[in-house]
Write a protein that holds these residues in place. Sequence first.
Motif, PDB file in Angstrom:
ATOM      1  N   HIS A  47      50.081  33.366  29.763  1.00  0.00           N
ATOM      2  CA  HIS A  47      50.929  32.256  30.345  1.00  0.00           C
ATOM      3  C   HIS A  47      50.757  32.062  32.051  1.00  0.00           C
ATOM      4  CE1 HIS A  47      54.311  29.402  30.655  1.00  0.00           C
ATOM      5  NE2 HIS A  47      54.409  29.897  31.863  1.00  0.00           N
ATOM      6  N   THR A  48      50.914  33.422  32.726  1.00  0.00           N
ATOM      7  CA  THR A  48      50.734  33.613  34.032  1.00  0.00           C
ATOM      8  C   THR A  48      49.381  33.008  34.505  1.00  0.00           C
ATOM      9  OG1 THR A  48      52.276  35.453  33.993  1.00  0.00           O
ATOM     10  CG2 THR A  48      51.094  35.138  36.009  1.00  0.00           C
ATOM     11  N   ARG A  49      48.378  33.407  33.763  1.00  0.00           N
ATOM     12  CA  ARG A  49      46.912  32.933  34.418  1.00  0.00           C
ATOM     13  C   ARG A  49      46.767  31.541  34.146  1.00  0.00           C
ATOM     14  NH1 ARG A  49      45.395  37.011  36.992  1.00  0.00           N
ATOM     15  NH2 ARG A  49      44.880  38.803  35.970  1.00  0.00           N
ATOM     16  N   LEU A 157      56.854  34.402  42.173  1.00  0.00           N
ATOM     17  CA  LEU A 157      56.154  33.350  41.289  1.00  0.00           C
ATOM     18  C   LEU A 157      54.723  33.025  41.281  1.00  0.00           C
ATOM     19  CD1 LEU A 157      57.709  30.951  39.480  1.00  0.00           C
ATOM     20  CD2 LEU A 157      57.370  29.616  41.732  1.00  0.00           C
ATOM     21  N   GLN A 158      54.083  33.359  39.968  1.00  0.00           N
ATOM     22  CA  GLN A 158      52.876  33.534  40.105  1.00  0.00           C
ATOM     23  C   GLN A 158      52.190  32.797  39.111  1.00  0.00           C
ATOM     24  OE1 GLN A 158      51.008  36.438  42.257  1.00  0.00           O
ATOM     25  NE2 GLN A 158      52.931  35.688  43.105  1.00  0.00           N
ATOM     26  N   THR A 199      48.999  39.585  41.150  1.00  0.00           N
ATOM     27  CA  THR A 199      48.502  39.241  40.112  1.00  0.00           C
ATOM     28  C   THR A 199      47.394  38.815  39.904  1.00  0.00           C
ATOM     29  OG1 THR A 199      49.352  37.169  40.087  1.00  0.00           O
ATOM     30  CG2 THR A 199      50.771  38.487  39.114  1.00  0.00           C
ATOM     31  N   GLY A 200      46.661  38.551  41.287  1.00  0.00           N
ATOM     32  CA  GLY A 200      45.396  38.084  41.536  1.00  0.00           C
ATOM     33  C   GLY A 200      45.484  36.565  41.510  1.00  0.00           C
ATOM     34  N   GLU A 201      46.446  36.060  41.185  1.00  0.00           N
ATOM     35  CA  GLU A 201      46.815  34.498  41.007  1.00  0.00           C
ATOM     36  C   GLU A 201      47.163  33.944  42.327  1.00  0.00           C
ATOM     37  OE1 GLU A 201      45.914  32.287  38.531  1.00  0.00           O
ATOM     38  OE2 GLU A 201      45.293  33.945  37.608  1.00  0.00           O
ATOM     39  N   ASP A 202      47.123  32.538  42.525  1.00  0.00           N
ATOM     40  CA  ASP A 202      47.996  31.876  43.651  1.00  0.00           C
ATOM     41  C   ASP A 202      49.257  32.312  43.448  1.00  0.00           C
ATOM     42  OD1 ASP A 202      48.691  30.360  45.917  1.00  0.00           O
ATOM     43  OD2 ASP A 202      48.600  28.309  44.487  1.00  0.00           O
ATOM     44  N   ASN A 377      39.980  36.157  41.622  1.00  0.00           N
ATOM     45  CA  ASN A 377      41.428  35.620  42.123  1.00  0.00           C
ATOM     46  C   ASN A 377      41.307  34.202  42.400  1.00  0.00           C
ATOM     47  OD1 ASN A 377      40.561  35.620  44.953  1.00  0.00           O
ATOM     48  ND2 ASN A 377      40.487  37.932  44.982  1.00  0.00           N
ATOM     49  N   THR A 378      42.823  33.525  42.560  1.00  0.00           N
ATOM     50  CA  THR A 378      42.610  32.120  42.904  1.00  0.00           C
ATOM     51  C   THR A 378      43.528  32.045  44.283  1.00  0.00           C
ATOM     52  OG1 THR A 378      44.476  32.069  41.355  1.00  0.00           O
ATOM     53  CG2 THR A 378      42.227  31.315  40.544  1.00  0.00           C
TER      54      THR A 378
END
Lengths: 381, 122
Positions: A47-49, A157-158, A199-202, A377-378
């Motif tokens: 979900h986070t991705r 918040l990721q 997390t590697g996410e924005d 990563n984003t």
Amino acid sequence: MLAHDKDSLKRTPLHGLHVSLGGKMVPFAGYDMPVQYPAGVLKEHLHTRVSAGLFDVSHMGQIALRPKSGRVEDAARALERLVPQDIVAIAPGRQRYAQFTNDNGGILDDLMVANFGDHLFLVVNAACKDADEAHLRAHLSDVCVVDSLADRALIALQGPKAEAALAKLCAEAPAMKFMDSGPRKVAGIDCFVSRSGYTGEDGFEISVPAAEAERLAKTLLENPDVLPIGLGARDSLRLEAGLCLYGHDIDTATTPVEAALEWSVQKSRRSGGARAGGFPGAEKILADFDQGAARRRVGLLAQGRAPVREGAPLFANDAGGEPIGQVTSGGFGPSLNAPVAMGYVPTSQSALGTNLFAEVRGQRLAVQVAAMPFVKNTYKR
Amino acid sequence: MTTTLYTSDHEWLAIDGDVATVGITDYAQQQLGDVVFVELPKVGRALKKAEAAAVVESVKAASDVYAPVTGEVLEANAELVAEPALVNSDAQGKAWFFKIKMADRSELGGLMDEAAYKAHTA
């Protein structure tokens, strides 16, 4: 665990919310924290991705470093006594990743440092925060007041929908770039917002007064794109992102170069730089830069399906010989749908594509040195 | 007619004559969380009661599955190896781990029936 141990655990301002959301609570760094919610680690990770995950990281330490002179550059110069990073060059409204080092060049903790214009704002690991504060006081009190911001919660918040979710409560959020950091109003609350995460996410990290934390978290969770995410998925997300976990992938016995964190040490602090050295362990760390370290942290992809976990010894061959290294983080990567790990190996065996073996339950499983991050990563640069 | 018995380590056994089909309980899979890998014993392996016979790995950790009785492995569930998540969706059905030819039926005496297991996990 025993009841009296459970009672001695600290609680974050969001503890009641975690319990009401069905969080499975476990001890972590002295806190009673949610390892997962009813959705489970796999769904929370995925979900986070694709959407947005809300993480309680209030157990981490938040510290203000206030220059007695009122000039933030004085605090920055002072902090450079303790970290190998260029702190002076952090522009107002920006933040940077850093490490406290010891006299042997080992890492005491890793942290984020933001320039808030008139002072520095630090975020440090939960398990190290008391030691970090004492370290700062012992070495910087001539120049700075070390102010523990224990009355604040921290919410991450990721994910790709984090920006849209936060924009509803903070119109300035979309204009922020990766590693922008500073005071912002969120839902009318005076917060510190940074465009960062682990997390590697924005995404964003939001420091909020403890008394307002639950209201802010609930408001964010009203958005159907946002789900609460526990420590289990936080760990698998950061592992896929190739990010170090303090106490596992980095510790007092690993130097920044061994840990493949050279990117975090600016040229100004390296040999020949304008402010070269001057931090604990500089001799060792600069020697690592100049001559290379004997061992390196690498990413490892298993050839099979069995997860290779922390502590698994690494071998050069499928039989015999002494271990050449060890896995420091490992598990199943839900986004890759495959096992992922990282560990230390001699630099001579650290090249991408090197075939190694990890011993799991007495069997040597083929693993290959692989590029990190495992999942691209984003970040919004 | 099959009878299902349980161990205190959260394995279930469906008994049919001298053959027991072994898996982990629904309670166990809930505790483990998302299962991502299972390792099963080879067919023909002689297992002693309480010996580590299989491994089940969730995203969080690896756990041993113990042989609830002594005997020889007759069959391992290839479908489960291909799809470990079956443990979460159907722990006490499709997600059986292995079948064992029991050497000593008297070992069953120490196991729990469903009511006793429910009390054990309550």
